[in-house]
Design a protein around this motif. Sequence first.
Motif, PDB file in Angstrom:
ATOM      1  N   TRP A   1      62.866 -17.178 -52.573  1.00  0.00           N
ATOM      2  CA  TRP A   1      62.258 -15.922 -52.995  1.00  0.00           C
ATOM      3  C   TRP A   1      61.551 -15.286 -51.812  1.00  0.00           C
ATOM      4  CZ3 TRP A   1      63.125 -14.302 -57.876  1.00  0.00           C
ATOM      5  CH2 TRP A   1      63.462 -15.253 -58.842  1.00  0.00           C
ATOM      6  N   TYR A   2      61.494 -13.958 -51.793  1.00  0.00           N
ATOM      7  CA  TYR A   2      60.666 -13.240 -50.836  1.00  0.00           C
ATOM      8  C   TYR A   2      59.617 -12.517 -51.652  1.00  0.00           C
ATOM      9  CZ  TYR A   2      59.127 -10.963 -46.666  1.00  0.00           C
ATOM     10  OH  TYR A   2      58.340 -10.566 -45.607  1.00  0.00           O
ATOM     11  N   ILE A   3      58.350 -12.722 -51.296  1.00  0.00           N
ATOM     12  CA  ILE A   3      57.247 -12.174 -52.078  1.00  0.00           C
ATOM     13  C   ILE A   3      56.520 -11.086 -51.297  1.00  0.00           C
ATOM     14  CG2 ILE A   3      55.025 -12.717 -53.148  1.00  0.00           C
ATOM     15  CD1 ILE A   3      56.141 -15.499 -53.752  1.00  0.00           C
ATOM     16  N   LEU A   4      56.334  -9.938 -51.930  1.00  0.00           N
ATOM     17  CA  LEU A   4      55.507  -8.851 -51.399  1.00  0.00           C
ATOM     18  C   LEU A   4      54.328  -8.748 -52.340  1.00  0.00           C
ATOM     19  CD1 LEU A   4      58.301  -6.201 -50.737  1.00  0.00           C
ATOM     20  CD2 LEU A   4      57.080  -7.543 -49.036  1.00  0.00           C
ATOM     21  N   ALA A   5      53.135  -8.997 -51.828  1.00  0.00           N
ATOM     22  CA  ALA A   5      51.990  -9.056 -52.720  1.00  0.00           C
ATOM     23  C   ALA A   5      50.768  -8.409 -52.104  1.00  0.00           C
ATOM     24  CB  ALA A   5      51.683 -10.514 -53.060  1.00  0.00           C
ATOM     25  N   ARG A  11      72.563 -15.307 -42.493  1.00  0.00           N
ATOM     26  CA  ARG A  11      72.763 -13.908 -42.088  1.00  0.00           C
ATOM     27  C   ARG A  11      72.698 -12.986 -43.304  1.00  0.00           C
ATOM     28  NH1 ARG A  11      78.126 -11.171 -39.437  1.00  0.00           N
ATOM     29  NH2 ARG A  11      77.123  -9.224 -38.865  1.00  0.00           N
ATOM     30  N   ALA A  12      73.350 -13.374 -44.408  1.00  0.00           N
ATOM     31  CA  ALA A  12      73.340 -12.563 -45.629  1.00  0.00           C
ATOM     32  C   ALA A  12      71.936 -12.499 -46.225  1.00  0.00           C
ATOM     33  CB  ALA A  12      74.323 -13.128 -46.646  1.00  0.00           C
ATOM     34  N   GLN A  13      71.183 -13.592 -46.119  1.00  0.00           N
ATOM     35  CA  GLN A  13      69.809 -13.593 -46.620  1.00  0.00           C
ATOM     36  C   GLN A  13      68.936 -12.634 -45.808  1.00  0.00           C
ATOM     37  OE1 GLN A  13      68.011 -17.441 -47.629  1.00  0.00           O
ATOM     38  NE2 GLN A  13      70.076 -18.341 -47.632  1.00  0.00           N
ATOM     39  N   ARG A  14      69.108 -12.628 -44.472  1.00  0.00           N
ATOM     40  CA  ARG A  14      68.353 -11.685 -43.628  1.00  0.00           C
ATOM     41  C   ARG A  14      68.725 -10.247 -43.972  1.00  0.00           C
ATOM     42  NH1 ARG A  14      69.477 -15.435 -39.677  1.00  0.00           N
ATOM     43  NH2 ARG A  14      71.192 -14.174 -38.907  1.00  0.00           N
ATOM     44  N   ARG A  36      69.791  -9.135 -46.853  1.00  0.00           N
ATOM     45  CA  ARG A  36      69.179  -8.829 -48.149  1.00  0.00           C
ATOM     46  C   ARG A  36      67.689  -8.545 -47.979  1.00  0.00           C
ATOM     47  NH1 ARG A  36      68.030  -6.534 -52.519  1.00  0.00           N
ATOM     48  NH2 ARG A  36      67.264  -7.776 -54.242  1.00  0.00           N
ATOM     49  N   LEU A  37      67.011  -9.316 -47.136  1.00  0.00           N
ATOM     50  CA  LEU A  37      65.584  -9.102 -46.887  1.00  0.00           C
ATOM     51  C   LEU A  37      65.336  -7.723 -46.270  1.00  0.00           C
ATOM     52  CD1 LEU A  37      62.679  -9.999 -46.852  1.00  0.00           C
ATOM     53  CD2 LEU A  37      63.156 -11.300 -44.777  1.00  0.00           C
ATOM     54  N   VAL A  38      66.157  -7.337 -45.311  1.00  0.00           N
ATOM     55  CA  VAL A  38      66.022  -6.006 -44.698  1.00  0.00           C
ATOM     56  C   VAL A  38      66.220  -4.930 -45.765  1.00  0.00           C
ATOM     57  CG1 VAL A  38      67.108  -4.385 -43.078  1.00  0.00           C
ATOM     58  CG2 VAL A  38      66.620  -6.739 -42.350  1.00  0.00           C
ATOM     59  N   GLN A  39      67.182  -5.118 -46.641  1.00  0.00           N
ATOM     60  CA  GLN A  39      67.425  -4.163 -47.730  1.00  0.00           C
ATOM     61  C   GLN A  39      66.188  -4.058 -48.638  1.00  0.00           C
ATOM     62  OE1 GLN A  39      70.170  -5.599 -50.691  1.00  0.00           O
ATOM     63  NE2 GLN A  39      70.801  -3.534 -51.283  1.00  0.00           N
ATOM     64  N   ILE A  40      65.583  -5.193 -48.981  1.00  0.00           N
ATOM     65  CA  ILE A  40      64.386  -5.214 -49.826  1.00  0.00           C
ATOM     66  C   ILE A  40      63.249  -4.464 -49.149  1.00  0.00           C
ATOM     67  CG2 ILE A  40      62.540  -6.743 -50.677  1.00  0.00           C
ATOM     68  CD1 ILE A  40      64.832  -8.859 -51.140  1.00  0.00           C
ATOM     69  N   LEU A  41      63.024  -4.745 -47.862  1.00  0.00           N
ATOM     70  CA  LEU A  41      61.922  -4.106 -47.143  1.00  0.00           C
ATOM     71  C   LEU A  41      62.147  -2.603 -46.990  1.00  0.00           C
ATOM     72  CD1 LEU A  41      61.255  -6.885 -44.494  1.00  0.00           C
ATOM     73  CD2 LEU A  41      59.865  -6.318 -46.496  1.00  0.00           C
ATOM     74  N   ARG A  42      63.371  -2.183 -46.700  1.00  0.00           N
ATOM     75  CA  ARG A  42      63.668  -0.735 -46.593  1.00  0.00           C
ATOM     76  C   ARG A  42      63.442  -0.036 -47.932  1.00  0.00           C
ATOM     77  NH1 ARG A  42      68.707  -1.460 -42.634  1.00  0.00           N
ATOM     78  NH2 ARG A  42      67.572  -1.174 -40.699  1.00  0.00           N
ATOM     79  N   GLN A  43      63.864  -0.679 -49.011  1.00  0.00           N
ATOM     80  CA  GLN A  43      63.668  -0.105 -50.345  1.00  0.00           C
ATOM     81  C   GLN A  43      62.177   0.010 -50.654  1.00  0.00           C
ATOM     82  OE1 GLN A  43      65.553  -2.440 -53.410  1.00  0.00           O
ATOM     83  NE2 GLN A  43      64.528  -1.340 -55.052  1.00  0.00           N
ATOM     84  N   VAL A  70      66.367 -14.058 -52.995  1.00  0.00           N
ATOM     85  CA  VAL A  70      67.198 -13.848 -51.810  1.00  0.00           C
ATOM     86  C   VAL A  70      68.451 -14.710 -51.905  1.00  0.00           C
ATOM     87  CG1 VAL A  70      67.241 -14.017 -49.287  1.00  0.00           C
ATOM     88  CG2 VAL A  70      65.162 -13.264 -50.438  1.00  0.00           C
ATOM     89  N   ALA A  71      68.305 -15.924 -52.454  1.00  0.00           N
ATOM     90  CA  ALA A  71      69.442 -16.839 -52.603  1.00  0.00           C
ATOM     91  C   ALA A  71      69.063 -17.942 -53.584  1.00  0.00           C
ATOM     92  CB  ALA A  71      69.814 -17.444 -51.252  1.00  0.00           C
TER      93      ALA A  71
END
Length: 186
Positions: free
Chosen positions: A73-77, A115-118, A120-127, A100-101
């Motif tokens: 998981w990637y957490i933004l808090a 690579r796919a996880q990174r 996805r993380l960039v996509q999450i942060l841009r969103q 993320v996976a």
Amino acid sequence: MANTAYDQFKEHEGKRYTGMKIGRGHKWKYDAGDWTEKKVTPDKWEFQYSVVKRRKGRAPEGSGAPVGTAYSWYILAHQIVTKLDANSYTTEMAGLKYKVAHKRADKTTWSASERAQRKRLVQILRQTIAEIEKQGAEPAPAAQPAVASEASPTAAGRRRAPQKRVRVAHRRRPDAKPVRRRSSRG
């Protein structure tokens, strides 16, 4: 074919997924855990948190992921910390977590490469950046804007965690008079 409702394919916004149905939730109890942190710049800290979390109540028989399943998981808090005394603080955290996976119990590999996880993380942060910028462009209400949140483990049992707050830079009205500040020099 999937043998539990958890493993059956579901659809959300045109994409298929498995797992818990959208809109459902869990409540967890966190054991006493270890939170360690290190200051790396005046405004940036690295932290590590490790604990066992336990479901409040019991899972329905045959539900959920099999034992051994793992998630990344990637957490933004947003964390609010208030000092109580020399050695104690209250801490409340509200935010969002993104899968993320995952790794199935009977597999040795993750569902996505590093690579796919990174990616996805960039996509999450841009969103997330786009959502914050959009909130900043809208007129700010009297109170701080709220974003979807989930209750903090430390706040469980005390009270509902505050909603995530997004700070929007305060802009002075063009017709406002300049603010004069007193010099601290004598």
